[in-house]
Design an enzyme around this catalytic site. Structure first.
Site, PDB file in Angstrom:
ATOM      1  N   THR A 321      30.480  20.673   0.745  1.00 41.07           N
ATOM      2  CA  THR A 321      31.927  20.873   0.861  1.00 41.07           C
ATOM      3  C   THR A 321      32.253  22.355   1.037  1.00 41.07           C
ATOM      4  O   THR A 321      33.099  22.725   1.864  1.00 41.07           O
ATOM      5  CB  THR A 321      32.643  20.322  -0.386  1.00 41.07           C
ATOM      6  N   GLN A 324      31.520  23.358   4.589  1.00 42.12           N
ATOM      7  CA  GLN A 324      32.545  22.882   5.507  1.00 42.12           C
ATOM      8  C   GLN A 324      33.815  23.727   5.401  1.00 42.12           C
ATOM      9  O   GLN A 324      34.485  23.994   6.396  1.00 42.12           O
ATOM     10  CB  GLN A 324      32.860  21.411   5.226  1.00 42.12           C
ATOM     11  N   GLU A 325      34.126  24.171   4.195  1.00 41.11           N
ATOM     12  CA  GLU A 325      35.354  24.950   3.991  1.00 41.11           C
ATOM     13  C   GLU A 325      35.223  26.380   4.525  1.00 41.11           C
ATOM     14  O   GLU A 325      36.126  26.887   5.185  1.00 41.11           O
ATOM     15  CB  GLU A 325      35.699  24.990   2.499  1.00 41.11           C
ATOM     16  N   SER A 326      34.119  27.057   4.228  1.00 41.96           N
ATOM     17  CA  SER A 326      34.055  28.498   4.509  1.00 41.96           C
ATOM     18  C   SER A 326      32.733  28.988   5.073  1.00 41.96           C
ATOM     19  O   SER A 326      32.583  30.187   5.308  1.00 41.96           O
ATOM     20  CB  SER A 326      34.315  29.270   3.211  1.00 41.96           C
ATOM     21  N   TYR A 451      36.274  16.097   8.891  1.00 44.79           N
ATOM     22  CA  TYR A 451      35.926  16.849   7.681  1.00 44.79           C
ATOM     23  C   TYR A 451      34.934  16.066   6.825  1.00 44.79           C
ATOM     24  O   TYR A 451      33.876  16.583   6.439  1.00 44.79           O
ATOM     25  CB  TYR A 451      37.218  17.124   6.921  1.00 44.79           C
TER      26      TYR A 451
END
Length: 497
Positions: A321, A324-326, A451
């Site tokens: 996660t 995927q975010e940063s 996502y």
């Protein structure tokens, strides 16, 4: 004294023989009438034996396409199909995965297994085995090391190091091709599996391999430096193998089962679920992911593991996660104002009591606890793994929009507790026809679908990399190479001189 010639004795002897035969037939008929009914029943069939012992013994291989132990227990294409067959027969399933292809055959022939289910090609020349009806098409293909001059045909691989799994059917394909390209040579092994061949290509120990297309599709994310080349030969068919000796009752039951599953669409659904997904862009992205997992992830592994202990969420899912975010960049900032490694909004940071969103420790802690908070607000009717996927979707798009998607699922007659149905409804939040009917209105509903899909892929890669050393390789370690003491697992098939 009356003398009798020998010829005069023949008719009486023949008459006695006829009487004796008649008596024997009558005695047998009487015996059949008075013997217990059970003696008229044939010996128990193979199917009778399976049902009597209340389980079916299946020999298989420990591979991603057949059988392996996943996060939620045993899984794999042939495992699921075999389990369904056991349910069809009304018995339990016992899977023995400690096999290579050669030992699979012996296990079936020695009656140590009722059948073999392990990506076996239907081979009508095999005299000792009977095969079920076709289950799945097997297309052999060449894969090769990224950076090589791309081969276009097998002639381009003459003189190269080509690896093949012995007995898998791919070697038979090459032997047929060798009739036209006699200078072709390759190496066969019965000790390795497809993932091992791909690993050797990745490490420049092989130049290429011949595997089945569905095997490469399932493994390609884990080996980003292995490229798909071209198809080889005509397609073969995957089938289950049964012993040729004995009756065919179990084989007949298996064929009936497979035909039933083909007609009701269950088999096609299973094939699609395991082998239908193949996004080349994800494959390219996997190369970047693995590289950054080696370079960046080690700085944050301990923090992710600490967050996992606090929240009960697998640290690899938290790490996926975060990527995927940063892309694991602690100072990342989006145009909308979310910041940090877990890309928290100001509102979420305050809710989670995070003082500094750019501190990776605080960000991972806050993001992990926020995921737990979202999961806790979902209805109890949503079970795992759907609950996790919906939690991730809500982390991206917001809990209100997720609930709106569930409402759309209800309107369309689907199951709002299944991620599959919610996943199809989320993009409808972009359509005026639908977002006017729900509480929270418009949302870019396609984004949470991508996502969640990406996180699942990243998680699969991390899960693969960090499995036990017996089956998988550590991210920052390499196995002992052949040059460091392992015996050569390959036999060379020479050119035809």
């Amino acid at each position: 004294m009356l003398k009798t010639s020998p010829s005069s004795l023949i008719p009486p002897v023949r008459q006695r023989l006829r009487h004796a035969r008649r008596f024997l037939v009558a005695a047998l008929a009487l015996a059949l009438l008075i013997l217990p009914e059970r003696t008229l029943i044939e010996m128990p069939t193979r199917l009778d034996d399976v049902r009597a012992r209340d389980f079916i013994q299946v020999a298989t291989r420990n591979t991603p396409t057949t059988f392996y132990r996943g996060r939620q227990g045993p899984t794999g294409f042939e495992y699921e199909l075999a389990r369904d067959f056991a349910d069809y027969l009304g018995v339990s399933l016992s899977m023995d995965s400690e096999h290579n292809i050669e030992s699979l055959t012996q296990s079936v022939l020695n009656d140590q297994a009722d059948l073999a289910a392990a990506t076996l090609p239907l081979d009508l020349s095999e005299q000792d085995l009977r095969f079920s009806r076709p289950i799945l098409e097997l297309q052999a293909m060449v894969v090769y090391r990224r950076g090589m001059h791309p081969p276009k045909e097998l002639k381009d691989l003459v003189g190269k190091r080509i690896g093949v799994i012995k007995g898998a059917g791919t070697s038979l394909v090459l032997r047929e091709v060798q009739q036209d390209i006699p200078e072709l040579s390759w190496m066969e092994t019965g000790e390795l599996e497809v993932a091992d061949l791909l690993q050797r290509i990745e490490e420049d120990k092989l130049d290429a391999a011949v595997v089945y297309a569905h095997q490469f599709k399932l493994n390609r994310l884990f080996f980003p430096n292995v490229e798909n080349g071209f198809d080889v030969g005509d397609p073969l068919t995957l089938a289950w193998a049964f012993p040729a000796h004995g009756d065919i009752s179990l084989l007949t039951a298996a064929n009936d089962f497979l035909e039933t599953r083909r007609q009701d669409g269950t088999l096609d659904q299973l094939v699609e679920r395991y082998f239908g997904h193949d996004d080349y862009l994800e494959y390219v992205g996997a190369r970047t992911f693995i590289r950054q997992a080696r370079d960046r992830l080690p700085r944050y592994i301990d923090t992710f593991k600490e967050a996992a202990r606090e929240t009960g969420i697998d640290w690899k899912l938290l790490a996926a996660t975060g990527y995927q975010e940063s892309h694991w960049q602690p100072k990342a900032t989006s145009p909308t104002g979310v910041r940090g490694l877990m890309m928290l909004t100001n509102v979420t940071a305050r809710e989670m009591k995070i003082a500094n969103r750019l501190d990776p420790v605080q960000s991972i802690d806050g993001g992990s606890r926020y995921l737990v908070s979202i999961k806790g607000r979902l209805p109890d009717e949503i079970k795992e793994p759907d609950r996790t996927w919906m939690t991730l979707a809500a982390y991206n798009v917001g809990l209100g929009h997720l609930f709106d998607a569930r409402r759309i699922v209800k309107m369309k007659g689907g199951d709002p507790n299944r991620w599959k149905d919610v996943r199809e409804a989320l993009p409808l939040l972009q359509n005026r026809e639908w977002y006017l009917k729900v509480r929270y209105g418009y949302a870019r509903g396609g984004e949470p679908v991508i996502y969640v899909r990406n996180i699942r892929r990243y998680y699969e890669i991390l899960n693969y990399v960090y499995r036990s050393q017996q089956q998988f390789y550590q991210l920052d370690e390499r196995p002992i190479t052949d040059d460091e003491g392992d015996s050569n697992p390959f036999d060379t098939v020479p050119p035809i001189l």
